[in-house]
Scaffold this motif. Structure first.
Motif, PDB file in Angstrom:
ATOM      1  N   ILE A 311       0.860  -1.177   0.000  1.00 42.77           N
ATOM      2  CA  ILE A 311       0.000   0.000   0.000  1.00 42.77           C
ATOM      3  C   ILE A 311       0.897   1.228   0.000  1.00 42.77           C
ATOM      4  O   ILE A 311       1.883   1.281   0.739  1.00 42.77           O
ATOM      5  N   GLY A 312       0.561   2.198  -0.834  1.00 42.17           N
ATOM      6  CA  GLY A 312       1.386   3.390  -0.902  1.00 42.17           C
ATOM      7  C   GLY A 312       2.651   3.219  -1.713  1.00 42.17           C
ATOM      8  O   GLY A 312       3.524   4.081  -1.707  1.00 42.17           O
ATOM      9  N   SER A 313       2.816   2.086  -2.396  1.00 39.66           N
ATOM     10  CA  SER A 313       3.960   1.839  -3.297  1.00 39.66           C
ATOM     11  C   SER A 313       5.287   1.960  -2.570  1.00 39.66           C
ATOM     12  O   SER A 313       6.225   2.596  -3.070  1.00 39.66           O
ATOM     13  N   ASN A 314       5.398   1.320  -1.400  1.00 42.07           N
ATOM     14  CA  ASN A 314       6.564   1.594  -0.567  1.00 42.07           C
ATOM     15  C   ASN A 314       7.508   0.440  -0.304  1.00 42.07           C
ATOM     16  O   ASN A 314       8.591   0.648   0.233  1.00 42.07           O
ATOM     17  N   GLY A 315       7.134  -0.796  -0.635  1.00 42.94           N
ATOM     18  CA  GLY A 315       7.986  -1.926  -0.269  1.00 42.94           C
ATOM     19  C   GLY A 315       9.377  -1.848  -0.854  1.00 42.94           C
ATOM     20  O   GLY A 315      10.391  -1.850  -0.130  1.00 42.94           O
ATOM     21  N   SER A 316       9.475  -1.778  -2.187  1.00 44.15           N
ATOM     22  CA  SER A 316      10.786  -1.719  -2.822  1.00 44.15           C
ATOM     23  C   SER A 316      11.502  -0.416  -2.504  1.00 44.15           C
ATOM     24  O   SER A 316      12.727  -0.389  -2.341  1.00 44.15           O
ATOM     25  N   ALA A 317      10.743   0.677  -2.411  1.00 43.01           N
ATOM     26  CA  ALA A 317      11.354   1.967  -2.109  1.00 43.01           C
ATOM     27  C   ALA A 317      12.054   1.943  -0.755  1.00 43.01           C
ATOM     28  O   ALA A 317      13.183   2.430  -0.607  1.00 43.01           O
ATOM     29  N   GLN A 318      11.407   1.370   0.247  1.00 42.74           N
ATOM     30  CA  GLN A 318      12.012   1.351   1.576  1.00 42.74           C
ATOM     31  C   GLN A 318      13.241   0.441   1.622  1.00 42.74           C
ATOM     32  O   GLN A 318      14.200   0.717   2.354  1.00 42.74           O
ATOM     33  N   ALA A 319      13.259  -0.631   0.843  1.00 38.80           N
ATOM     34  CA  ALA A 319      14.454  -1.475   0.771  1.00 38.80           C
ATOM     35  C   ALA A 319      15.627  -0.695   0.189  1.00 38.80           C
ATOM     36  O   ALA A 319      16.775  -0.807   0.655  1.00 38.80           O
ATOM     37  N   ILE A 320      15.364   0.110  -0.837  1.00 36.06           N
ATOM     38  CA  ILE A 320      16.417   0.919  -1.450  1.00 36.06           C
ATOM     39  C   ILE A 320      16.920   1.976  -0.464  1.00 36.06           C
ATOM     40  O   ILE A 320      18.128   2.226  -0.358  1.00 36.06           O
ATOM     41  N   LEU A 321      16.013   2.590   0.294  1.00 34.76           N
ATOM     42  CA  LEU A 321      16.432   3.566   1.297  1.00 34.76           C
ATOM     43  C   LEU A 321      17.228   2.905   2.417  1.00 34.76           C
ATOM     44  O   LEU A 321      18.185   3.490   2.940  1.00 34.76           O
ATOM     45  N   ASP A 322      16.831   1.690   2.813  1.00 37.07           N
ATOM     46  CA  ASP A 322      17.640   0.933   3.782  1.00 37.07           C
ATOM     47  C   ASP A 322      19.071   0.782   3.278  1.00 37.07           C
ATOM     48  O   ASP A 322      20.040   0.988   4.016  1.00 37.07           O
ATOM     49  N   ALA A 323      19.201   0.375   2.011  1.00 34.54           N
ATOM     50  CA  ALA A 323      20.521   0.134   1.436  1.00 34.54           C
ATOM     51  C   ALA A 323      21.369   1.396   1.445  1.00 34.54           C
ATOM     52  O   ALA A 323      22.562   1.359   1.769  1.00 34.54           O
ATOM     53  N   ALA A 324      20.762   2.525   1.085  1.00 34.71           N
ATOM     54  CA  ALA A 324      21.500   3.784   1.072  1.00 34.71           C
ATOM     55  C   ALA A 324      21.979   4.154   2.469  1.00 34.71           C
ATOM     56  O   ALA A 324      23.131   4.588   2.656  1.00 34.71           O
ATOM     57  N   CYS A 325      21.110   4.004   3.455  1.00 36.42           N
ATOM     58  CA  CYS A 325      21.473   4.338   4.840  1.00 36.42           C
ATOM     59  C   CYS A 325      22.578   3.419   5.354  1.00 36.42           C
ATOM     60  O   CYS A 325      23.570   3.879   5.934  1.00 36.42           O
ATOM     61  N   LEU A 326      22.431   2.116   5.150  1.00 34.38           N
ATOM     62  CA  LEU A 326      23.415   1.165   5.660  1.00 34.38           C
ATOM     63  C   LEU A 326      24.767   1.364   4.995  1.00 34.38           C
ATOM     64  O   LEU A 326      25.821   1.335   5.664  1.00 34.38           O
ATOM     65  N   ALA A 327      24.789   1.583   3.685  1.00 37.50           N
ATOM     66  CA  ALA A 327      26.054   1.800   2.991  1.00 37.50           C
ATOM     67  C   ALA A 327      26.757   3.034   3.531  1.00 37.50           C
ATOM     68  O   ALA A 327      27.987   3.035   3.724  1.00 37.50           O
ATOM     69  N   ALA A 328      25.996   4.094   3.790  1.00 36.87           N
ATOM     70  CA  ALA A 328      26.596   5.319   4.324  1.00 36.87           C
ATOM     71  C   ALA A 328      27.162   5.092   5.722  1.00 36.87           C
ATOM     72  O   ALA A 328      28.250   5.592   6.055  1.00 36.87           O
ATOM     73  N   ARG A 329      26.441   4.338   6.549  1.00 36.63           N
ATOM     74  CA  ARG A 329      26.922   4.077   7.910  1.00 36.63           C
ATOM     75  C   ARG A 329      28.190   3.227   7.894  1.00 36.63           C
ATOM     76  O   ARG A 329      29.124   3.459   8.669  1.00 36.63           O
ATOM     77  N   LEU A 330      28.237   2.239   7.024  1.00 38.79           N
ATOM     78  CA  LEU A 330      29.436   1.402   6.950  1.00 38.79           C
ATOM     79  C   LEU A 330      30.616   2.174   6.368  1.00 38.79           C
ATOM     80  O   LEU A 330      31.764   1.989   6.795  1.00 38.79           O
ATOM     81  N   GLN A 331      30.355   3.043   5.429  1.00 40.82           N
ATOM     82  CA  GLN A 331      31.435   3.863   4.872  1.00 40.82           C
ATOM     83  C   GLN A 331      32.061   4.742   5.948  1.00 40.82           C
ATOM     84  O   GLN A 331      33.277   4.984   5.942  1.00 40.82           O
ATOM     85  N   ALA A 332      31.252   5.221   6.878  1.00 37.88           N
ATOM     86  CA  ALA A 332      31.737   6.133   7.905  1.00 37.88           C
ATOM     87  C   ALA A 332      32.683   5.470   8.895  1.00 37.88           C
ATOM     88  O   ALA A 332      33.412   6.154   9.620  1.00 37.88           O
TER      89      ALA A 332
END
Length: 415
Positions: A311-332
């Motif tokens: 609902i709200g077209s969010n499943g795949s979008a939230q997975a992509i946002l998870d990936a962006a956040c996690l990659a940034a945290r690991l890079q730091a």
């Protein structure tokens, strides 16, 4: 640092590309022996499209995907409830994209092979267990081709293996129960004449009987035709989760009679249903939000972490946002600070878990689609004009509230 990613879905593959972009070593392990373009349509909202643009994928996606122009809501009589522009037309810096899920997954897989090398994408490798120590993780996989076990050593494990995640079950078995909504989905794709402007997504009905449509093929649109992804949804009157195959093909007669009268001057829903080559049945399920996503050097991502109603077209979008956040945290962390891995994962969890838990719970209340339910409850026989039933300000507030919750408020995404 080496990251072991379990699952070659949209979230896992996007994470691999984002880690590679940041110079972080990773391997992806997928349980199926061969990736195939399975599934039906999905929507990529602008906050997710922005992340894929940062990977240099937007032009390639635009060759295949429809740039969604608008979203319309109707009641079961075809009366207009709410409509709004989407993507660039709504002031976002990037489009909302509608495309076949399998095409997106295969594009991401091809980019992983191209950028990381074919040896970094391992298929036929099923996660079995994990052991951790102060220096890293040892992950045991079952090789499905040889039925042998392989132990893989790394610094971080990310479980991105979907709603039936074996990694989630390994760590959080008491919280792994599916929660059935009592509603069933039938999903399919039909090639047909375009409706409206050929780029509009619409939803009609209410929470117990709903139909969703959106086109997903730009090449076909340019030929004057439309490849239409559609979803029929009905309450089935049972509380227990069906035990049948979740991806089984069914005949339209199972549900089509409930939509037999849904023919309006701009769309013929019975004809769409009849024109589908194959129809697949899915129960509408999610899982309760977890109290945490991390255990030492291991964490979850995407549907493994937060399965939600579509609902709200969010499943795949939230997975992509998870990936962006996690990659940034690991890079730091930096290459020489292994002791900070656990902190980086906790920071990722602290940022993403509350946001996605809110979306899971709001989707149970039908997210922005609640405007259809409100219209149905207040005027079940229809209306002359929607503002006689729901004030415009109330409709607008429901729409913007969900955008803010899900992270795609237009103001927040402006460059």
């Amino acid at each position: 640092m080496k990251v072991i990613i379990v699952g070659a879905g949209i979230g896992g593959l996007t994470l691999a590309l984002m880690l590679n972009q940041r110079g972080i070593d990773c391997d992806v392990f997928e349980s199926v022996r061969e990736l195939k373009p399975l599934g039906v349509g999905i929507n990529l909202l602008p906050h997710a499209t922005l992340q894929l643009q940062s990977l240099g994928l937007l032009d390639t996606l635009a060759e295949t995907a429809i740039e969604t122009s608008a979203l319309h809501y109707f009641n079961q009589h075809g009366h207009a409830i709410w409509q709004e522009p989407r993507g660039v037309a709504a002031g976002y810096p990037v489009p909302q994209l509608s495309l076949h899920r399998g095409e997106l997954q295969m594009l991401l897989a091809q980019e992983v092979v191209k950028r990381l090398g074919a040896s970094r994408l391992h298929t036929g490798m099923a996660f079995e267990s994990l052991q951790q120590d102060a220096q890293g993780v040892t992950v045991r996989f079952r090789n499905r081709a040889t039925n042998t076990v392989d132990d893989v050593r790394g610094d971080v494990l990310v479980g991105a293996d979907g709603i039936h995640s074996t990694v989630r079950r390994f760590f959080f078995a008491p919280f792994d129960h599916l929660r059935f909504s009592g509603r069933m989905l039938w999903r399919a794709v039909t090639d047909a004449a375009p409706y409206l402007d050929g780029r509009t997504m619409f939803m009609a009905g209410h929470q117990d009987q709903k139909f969703v449509c959106y086109p997903i093929s730009e090449p076909l649109r340019q030929q004057g035709r439309s490849r239409i992804n559609w979803i029929a949804e009905l309450r089935v009157g049972q509380d227990e989760l069906p035990s049948t195959d979740w991806n089984r093909e069914v005949d339209a007669s199972v549900f089509a009679d409930r939509f037999a009268s849904w023919q309006w001057d701009w769309i013929d829903i019975p004809a769409l249903i009849k024109g589908a080559e194959a129809i697949y049945e899915f129960p509408l399920v999610d899982k309760d939000p977890l109290p945490c996503w991390t255990q030492g050097r291991a964490c979850l991502l995407g549907d493994a972490a937060h399965p939600m109603y579509p609902i709200g077209s969010n499943g795949s979008a939230q997975a992509i946002l998870d990936a962006a956040c996690l990659a940034a945290r690991l890079q730091a962390i930096g290459k020489d600070h292994r002791s900070s891995v656990e902190l980086a994962l906790k920071e990722y969890e602290a940022e993403r878990l509350p946001l996605t838990s809110g979306i899971v719970l709001r989707n149970r209340l039908n997210g922005p689609e609640q405007v259809m339910q409100i219209a149905h409850e207040r005027a079940p026989e229809g209306f002359a004009h929607i503002h006689d039933v729901i004030p415009e300000a109330e409709l607008a507030e429901i729409a913007i509230r969900y955008k803010r919750l899900a992270g795609f408020d237009p103001q927040a995404l402006k460059p």
